[in-house]
Design an enzyme around this catalytic site. Structure first.
Site, short mmCIF file in Angstrom:
data_model
loop_
_atom_site.label_atom_id
_atom_site.label_comp_id
_atom_site.label_asym_id
_atom_site.label_seq_id
_atom_site.Cartn_x
_atom_site.Cartn_y
_atom_site.Cartn_z
N PRO A 1 0.98 -1.20 0.12
CA PRO A 1 0.15 -0.07 -0.11
C PRO A 1 0.84 0.93 0.06
O PRO A 1 1.94 1.39 0.79
CB PRO A 1 -0.76 -0.14 1.26
CG PRO A 1 -0.76 -1.67 1.75
CD PRO A 1 0.57 -2.13 1.02
N GLU A 2 0.55 2.18 -0.97
CA GLU A 2 1.16 3.48 -0.94
C GLU A 2 0.30 4.54 -0.36
O GLU A 2 -0.70 4.42 0.62
CB GLU A 2 1.50 3.86 -2.37
CG GLU A 2 2.30 2.51 -2.99
CD GLU A 2 2.77 2.86 -4.46
OE1 GLU A 2 2.81 3.98 -4.78
OE2 GLU A 2 2.85 1.95 -5.15
#
Length: 290
Positions: free
Chosen positions: A2-3
Site C-alpha cells: 500500500p502507498e
C-alpha cells in the site's frame, strides 16, 4: 505494498477508533512486534490506553494514545478489521486489540511482513523510521523548487522518488504513473529536472494521489479497504501493470524494464529517453500533455 492513497484511505476508515479504550491486547505472532522486543511488554503498554487520534506519516499508520503511540507499517499484505469480539479468529490474524465496547480491532497479515512499534507518544516523531522520512506530498512547504532540490542528488529520478527520505509515501505504482503523466523517462538523472518539469511533476503528483484516494486506492494484488471492498484506481492506471497493452495516449505498446531494482512501466513514445541533459540543457521532454 500500500502507498500513500491506500494507507490514507485506511486511516480515514479507522478514525472511528478515536476515543475508544483498549481493554487488552493479544499477540498471536511475535514477529509482528518490533518495539518493545517483548510482546508481553508491548501488550502491557497499550492495555488501558485510549486512542486519541488516528494519523499517518508516509506509509505508516499512527494510533496516538495519551502515553503511547502505536506505529504500524502494513508492508505488503497487512490489513485491519473492526469486528465483533465473538467473530471467529482466522489463521492469519497476528494481533488483536480488544476494545471496551465489545469489538476487536484485528490485524491480519498473510506473509507476516508488517511491523508494530509502541513508543512513547512524546517521542514518536524522533523514532528512527519516522524521523528519517521526507516531506509529505501535500506539505505546503514542498514547493516545486524544494522538490527539485530534493531530487538533485545522485541517481535516476525513479529511484529518488521511491526513496522515502526524499518524498514520503510514494511507491512503485504511483511513481510509474506520475512520471508518465509528466512525460519524464524514469532513467533520467534526478539532477536533470528543470524548474518547469518540477512544477509539473509536483502538480501531477498531487492530482494523481487525490484521484487515487477518491477511487479508494488501487487493488492490483491483495490490497482491499477495511470493509473488504477493493479500490478502483487500477482501472484508471496508464502504465503500471499494462505491459504489452497499447498506450491510452499514443497507442504504442507499454514496455516493462527494471529501473532502480524495480519493475518499471513506461511508454517510450510519451516518455522518450534522453530529454534534458544532466547539466540542465538540451531538448525538453514533451510528455502526454496533462
Amino acid at each position: 505494498m500500500p502507498e500513500w492513497p491506500e494507507v490514507e484511505q485506511i486511516r480515514r476508515e479507522l478514525v472511528v477508533l478515536e476515543g475508544r479504550r483498549i481493554a487488552g491486547v493479544t499477540v498471536l505472532c511475535e514477529r509482528t512486534i518490533r518495539t518493545p522486543a517483548d510482546p508481553e511488554e508491548f501488550a502491557a503498554r497499550l492495555a488501558g490506553e485510549t486512542w486519541q487520534e488516528i494519523g499517518r506519516r508516509g506509509k505508516y499508520l499512527l494510533f496516538h494514545g495519551l502515553r503511547w503511540t502505536l506505529i504500524s507499517h502494513l508492508r505488503m499484505e497487512g490489513r485491519y478489521r473492526l469486528v465483533e469480539a465473538k467473530t471467529p479468529v482466522d489463521e492469519y490474524t497476528r494481533v488483536i486489540f480488544h476494545l471496551e465496547d465489545g469489538r476487536d480491532l484485528r490485524y491480519r497479515d498473510v506473509r507476516k511482513f508488517g511491523t508494530m512499534d509502541a513508543v512513547e507518544h512524546r517521542q514518536w516523531e524522533v523514532f528512527p523510521p519516522i524521523a528519517s522520512l521526507g516531506p509529505e506530498p501535500f506539505d505546503p512547504q514542498l514547493t516545486p523548487e524544494v522538490l527539485r532540490r530534493r531530487l538533485s542528488g545522485k541517481g535516476r529520478i525513479k529511484g529518488l522518488l521511491l526513496n522515502q527520505r526524499v518524498i514520503a509515501g510514494l511507491g512503485n505504482i504511483y511513481v510509474d504513473e506520475v512520471l508518465f503523466r509528466t512525460g519524464i523517462h524514469p532513467e533520467r538523472p534526478g539532477r536533470s529536472l528543470t524548474p518547469d518539469e518540477a512544477e509539473r511533476l509536483l502538480a501531477q503528483m498531487r492530482a494523481l494521489l487525490q484521484e487515487a484516494l477518491a477511487a479508494g486506492g488501487a487493488t492490483v494484488r491483495s490490497y482491499v479497504r477495511s470493509d473488504g471492498r477493493p479500490g478502483l484506481m487500477q482501472e484508471h492506471l496508464f502504465v503500471y501493470g499494462r505491459t504489452g497493452q497499447p498506450c491510452r495516449v499514443c497507442g504504442h505498446s507499454i514496455e516493462r524494464r527494471v529501473v532502480a531494482g524495480r519493475g518499471t512501466h513506461i511508454c517510450p513514445v510519451c516518455q522518450p529517453e534522453g530529454g534534458i541533459e544532466a547539466d540542465g540543457t538540451g531538448r525538453e521532454v514533451g510528455g502526454p500533455g496533462w
